[in-house]
Structure formats: C-alpha cells, structure tokens
Design an enzyme around this catalytic site. Sequence first.
Site, PDB file in Angstrom:
ATOM      1  N   HIS A 178       1.017  -1.367  -0.134  1.00  0.00           N
ATOM      2  CA  HIS A 178       0.380  -0.061  -0.062  1.00  0.00           C
ATOM      3  C   HIS A 178       0.789   1.900   0.094  1.00  0.00           C
ATOM      4  CE1 HIS A 178       1.074   0.638   4.128  1.00  0.00           C
ATOM      5  NE2 HIS A 178       0.655   1.443   3.878  1.00  0.00           N
TER       6      HIS A 178
HETATM    7  C1  UD1 Z   1      -2.388   6.160   4.871  1.00  0.00           C
HETATM    8  C2  UD1 Z   1      -0.773   7.090   5.327  1.00  0.00           C
HETATM    9  C3  UD1 Z   1       0.481   5.671   5.778  1.00  0.00           C
HETATM   10  C4  UD1 Z   1      -0.196   4.017   6.441  1.00  0.00           C
HETATM   11  C5  UD1 Z   1      -1.751   3.484   5.936  1.00  0.00           C
HETATM   12  C6  UD1 Z   1      -2.288   2.841   6.856  1.00  0.00           C
HETATM   13  C7  UD1 Z   1      -0.280   9.121   4.999  1.00  0.00           C
HETATM   14  C8  UD1 Z   1       0.169   9.485   3.832  1.00  0.00           C
HETATM   15  N1  UD1 Z   1      -0.436   7.859   4.786  1.00  0.00           N
HETATM   16  O1  UD1 Z   1      -1.929   5.749   3.900  1.00  0.00           O
HETATM   17  O2  UD1 Z   1       0.897   6.341   6.606  1.00  0.00           O
HETATM   18  O3  UD1 Z   1       0.779   3.288   6.284  1.00  0.00           O
HETATM   19  O4  UD1 Z   1      -3.066   4.862   6.350  1.00  0.00           O
HETATM   20  O5  UD1 Z   1      -3.023   1.826   5.677  1.00  0.00           O
HETATM   21  O6  UD1 Z   1      -1.128   9.460   5.812  1.00  0.00           O
HETATM   22  N2  UD1 Z   1      -8.737   4.415   0.236  1.00  0.00           N
HETATM   23  C9  UD1 Z   1     -10.308   4.090   0.368  1.00  0.00           C
HETATM   24  N3  UD1 Z   1     -11.168   3.556   0.817  1.00  0.00           N
HETATM   25  C10 UD1 Z   1     -10.734   4.493   2.858  1.00  0.00           C
HETATM   26  C11 UD1 Z   1      -9.266   4.685   2.880  1.00  0.00           C
HETATM   27  C12 UD1 Z   1      -8.629   4.619   1.798  1.00  0.00           C
HETATM   28  O7  UD1 Z   1     -10.451   4.023  -0.604  1.00  0.00           O
HETATM   29  O8  UD1 Z   1     -11.114   3.888   3.623  1.00  0.00           O
HETATM   30  C13 UD1 Z   1      -8.458   4.361  -0.730  1.00  0.00           C
HETATM   31  C14 UD1 Z   1      -8.139   6.214  -1.517  1.00  0.00           C
HETATM   32  O9  UD1 Z   1      -8.283   6.143  -2.889  1.00  0.00           O
HETATM   33  C15 UD1 Z   1      -7.112   7.102  -0.852  1.00  0.00           C
HETATM   34  C16 UD1 Z   1      -6.087   6.179  -1.089  1.00  0.00           C
HETATM   35  O10 UD1 Z   1      -6.738   4.621  -0.888  1.00  0.00           O
HETATM   36  O11 UD1 Z   1      -7.368   8.133  -1.781  1.00  0.00           O
HETATM   37  C17 UD1 Z   1      -5.284   6.185   0.051  1.00  0.00           C
HETATM   38  O12 UD1 Z   1      -6.334   6.133   1.221  1.00  0.00           O
HETATM   39  P1  UD1 Z   1      -4.881   7.477   2.486  1.00  0.00           P
HETATM   40  O13 UD1 Z   1      -5.321   7.072   3.507  1.00  0.00           O
HETATM   41  O14 UD1 Z   1      -4.640   8.769   1.833  1.00  0.00           O
HETATM   42  O15 UD1 Z   1      -3.290   6.640   2.781  1.00  0.00           O
HETATM   43  P2  UD1 Z   1      -3.473   5.501   2.676  1.00  0.00           P
HETATM   44  O16 UD1 Z   1      -1.991   4.330   1.546  1.00  0.00           O
HETATM   45  O17 UD1 Z   1      -4.112   4.954   3.467  1.00  0.00           O
HETATM   46  N1  UDP Z   2      -3.762  -5.544   8.826  1.00  0.00           N
HETATM   47  C1  UDP Z   2      -4.792  -5.716   9.272  1.00  0.00           C
HETATM   48  N2  UDP Z   2      -5.449  -5.688   7.693  1.00  0.00           N
HETATM   49  C2  UDP Z   2      -5.109  -6.208   6.064  1.00  0.00           C
HETATM   50  C3  UDP Z   2      -4.327  -5.610   6.442  1.00  0.00           C
HETATM   51  C4  UDP Z   2      -3.150  -5.331   7.302  1.00  0.00           C
HETATM   52  O1  UDP Z   2      -6.098  -5.859   9.776  1.00  0.00           O
HETATM   53  O2  UDP Z   2      -5.597  -6.621   5.350  1.00  0.00           O
HETATM   54  C5  UDP Z   2      -2.788  -4.953   9.658  1.00  0.00           C
HETATM   55  C6  UDP Z   2      -1.978  -5.465  10.093  1.00  0.00           C
HETATM   56  O3  UDP Z   2      -1.788  -6.238  11.149  1.00  0.00           O
HETATM   57  C7  UDP Z   2      -1.331  -4.129  11.047  1.00  0.00           C
HETATM   58  C8  UDP Z   2      -1.619  -3.141  10.400  1.00  0.00           C
HETATM   59  O4  UDP Z   2      -3.152  -3.508   9.409  1.00  0.00           O
HETATM   60  O5  UDP Z   2      -1.504  -4.248  12.162  1.00  0.00           O
HETATM   61  C9  UDP Z   2      -0.544  -2.551   9.415  1.00  0.00           C
HETATM   62  O6  UDP Z   2      -1.121  -1.101   8.886  1.00  0.00           O
HETATM   63  P1  UDP Z   2      -0.832  -0.989   7.639  1.00  0.00           P
HETATM   64  O7  UDP Z   2      -0.087  -1.795   6.599  1.00  0.00           O
HETATM   65  O8  UDP Z   2      -2.087  -0.581   6.884  1.00  0.00           O
HETATM   66  O9  UDP Z   2       0.271   0.344   7.819  1.00  0.00           O
HETATM   67  P2  UDP Z   2       1.691   0.470   8.199  1.00  0.00           P
HETATM   68  O10 UDP Z   2       1.533  -0.130   9.531  1.00  0.00           O
HETATM   69  O11 UDP Z   2       2.145   0.317   7.408  1.00  0.00           O
HETATM   70  O12 UDP Z   2       1.368   2.114   8.784  1.00  0.00           O
END
Ligand code: UD1
Ligand code: UDP
Length: 358
Positions: free
Chosen positions: A206
């Site tokens: 992601h």
């Molecule tokens: C965010 C964090 C990242 C973290 C991750 C955990 C920032 C800059 N990034 O990244 O550090 O590791 O969360 O998962 O804050 N979207 C959906 N549904 C949702 C959420 C997101 O469709 O419920 C899609 C949207 O298209 C959105 C994209 O995912 O534009 C990215 O979501 P966003 O929250 O901006 O960043 P993450 O990649 O989730």
């Molecule tokens: N995780 C989850 N379901 C999923 C994928 C990840 O519960 O389908 C959990 C994972 O076990 C970990 C956390 O989400 O505890 C990590 O989140 P993510 O990878 O989105 O963000 P990051 O840690 O990179 O910020």
Amino acid sequence: MKLVTIVGARPQFIKASVVSAALHPLCQEVLVHTGQHYDANMSDVFFRELDIPKPVYNLGVGSGSHGKQTGEMLMKIEEVLLREHPDALMVYGDTNSTLAGALAASKIHIPVAHVEAGLRSYNMRMPEEQNRVLTDHISMWLFCPTQTAADNLKKEDIQKGGYLTGDVMLDSALHFRALAKQNPEKTAIFDHLGITPKQYRLATLHRAETTEGGLQAILKIFTAFEQLPQLVVLPIHPRTRGLAEEAIKEGGFQNIKLIDPVGYLEMLLLTDSACQVLTDSGGLQKEAWFMEVPCVTLRSETEWVETLAGNWNILAALETDDILHKACDITPDPAARISMPFGDGKASEKIARILTGC
Ligand code: UD1
Ligand code: UDP
C-alpha cells in the site's frame, strides 16, 4: 486529566485499542476519528472487534491530496480542541492524521503526546517521514518503541520528553493473537480461503512508493510472486486495489490470491501461520518478527532496523529478480533472536502511567 486522542488510519485503531484500554481507568479520553480511513473493512471492523469505544467525533475527512486532507483535518481538529479544552492531545505513528492533530494542538498550546516517536527512515520523500519528524519536534511526551528510536531523537537534539516504553504493537499483537486463536469464527479463515498453515505466503502492498510506479511496478512484484513455490495471499489495501486488479487482468497470476482487507484478528492468524511475509507495511514487518515469521520488506529502507538482524527481515528492491532472490535464497538465523528490542508487551500501561502521572 482530560485527553483528546486522534486516530484516522487502520494501524492507529490497532495501536489505540490497547493504549485506550490502559488509559481508561486513569483519565477521561475523548476519541476523535478523522475519517482518513472509512471503508467498513478499513475502519468499523477494528472498532467492533478490538472493543474500541465509539469515537465522540468523526470528522469525516476522507481521501484527498495531502494538502486537502491534512488541511481539512487541521481545521476540524482545532474546532474540537477549542470545544473540549483538553489537558493534552495524543497522536499515533506517522499519518496525515498524526501531523494534523499535533499541529492543531501545538498552535493553540495544548501539549502533544506522540506514540511511536523517534522512528526514522531518513528518506524525506516519504510523507510518513515528514509527518513523524514534524510531529516529534512539536511533542512534549515522545513515547519511543525502541532504543534506536530514542537515540534518533537525541541525534536531532530532542533532549526532553523522550521515554523508552516499548512498542504498543507488541502489546496488541500478543493480546489479540491469543483471543483470535480461541475464536472459531476467526480460525475458520483458513478453510474459507482454502489454505493450509505454513503452506502459503502472506503479502500486503500500500505504500505510496510502491503505487507511484503504476502498473509496471505491480507487474514486476506480481511476476515474482507468481514464481514462488507457495500461494501468495494478498489482502489488498484500497489504494492498490485498482492496480492489482489491472495487473491480474494483464498477467493472469494464478499463484496470487487477492482478497479484501481482513480484520486484525484474522490478519494476526494469517501472519502467525504464514511461511513468509512479503510487504511494504511498517506494522506487518514487525508483526512477522514478533511471530518469528521471515519477512521480505519491499522497500529500500526500514524504520524498524532491529528486525534486520539475522535476516529475519530482508529489504528487497521492487524488481522481480531481487524479490525472488530475497524470498527464496536467504534463510533467517535463529541465533539472532536473543534480544527483545520491542519491550515486554506492557508499553501501553507505561504510556498511560507516564502521561497521567498515576
Ligand atoms: C495511510 C498513511 C500511511 C499508512 C496507511 C495505513 C498517510 C500519508 N499515509 O496511507 O502512512 O501506512 O494509511 O494503511 O497518512 N481509500 C479507500 N478507502 C479507505 C481509505 C483509503 O478507498 O477507507 C483509498 C482512497 O482511494 C485513497 C487511498 O486509498 O485516496 C489512499 O488512502 P490514504 O489514507 O490517503 O493513504 P493510505 O495509502 O491509506
Ligand atoms: N492489517 C489488517 N488487515 C489487513 C492488512 C493489515 O488488520 O488486511 C493490519 C496489520 O496486521 C497491521 C496493520 O494493519 O497491524 C498495518 O497497517 P498498514 O499496513 O495499513 O499500515 P502501516 O503499518 O504500514 O502504517
């Protein structure tokens, strides 16, 4: 003491679940959800399964560019703070919700507590690195999960407010893995997916650096996954879903089982029983380490450098050959697991006691 806590993204719900439970007897906590993550399987499932109190405010900010998302959060969090007048504000990790919370509070002189302070990749292009560096520099309590994190703060001349508490993700992984293993509805995940413990690999993707490479980057990763001797189970983050589906349309990739994001309890079971993890996630590479599952981190650096000892975690470039080589040819060294750099599973209690002075 009255505390406002800001959460917004999946890993923050997981971290807050254990810290909020520890805070509950000691102070009044007003939980605020920015709405950064909003799909049921990215948000609601964690509140339901991890027994997190319903947020008092959901700011409904949703997705957007960094500026729009962070700006809207900043404005709305400030309104909450002016209404609630807390003694302190708590934020987790390094997302846009983290920075918006810290900045909103700091500007109006509400002291900030940062859980997961001091983490550094030393790659300032990462939005997360910008968020965590800025948050650390305006925080009053800096709760460091590892000695490396505490040392990183000193290198930036942050001399006051640092506490080495251990990692709250270890607390949550230990607590919820035990619950998951006793829950037949959750252990049924293996039958639902038609997989056998230790005969599959688990992957997640992601990170912005991964998706920035577009379809070509995902094709390179999937080409490597396709050649691995075990099935790759891939719960797909919504950021990557479109590209992953396009890649599968183009390349077939019979060895990849793309599934919806799963709840944390199922994720812990899937991690615990995987023969290897491949990921660009911060949290998952650590959970793999906690559970003694070898991990290939699909990034050029990691903040969790302790996991690299003895090849329990190996960095791989986003290139087919490098991923295949790292995933197949390198085995971890059991002797490298003597120290426990992430604490004793009681970081949440330590944080709650330090913050409330109880
Ligand atoms: C965010 C964090 C990242 C973290 C991750 C955990 C920032 C800059 N990034 O990244 O550090 O590791 O969360 O998962 O804050 N979207 C959906 N549904 C949702 C959420 C997101 O469709 O419920 C899609 C949207 O298209 C959105 C994209 O995912 O534009 C990215 O979501 P966003 O929250 O901006 O960043 P993450 O990649 O989730
Ligand atoms: N995780 C989850 N379901 C999923 C994928 C990840 O519960 O389908 C959990 C994972 O076990 C970990 C956390 O989400 O505890 C990590 O989140 P993510 O990878 O989105 O963000 P990051 O840690 O990179 O910020």
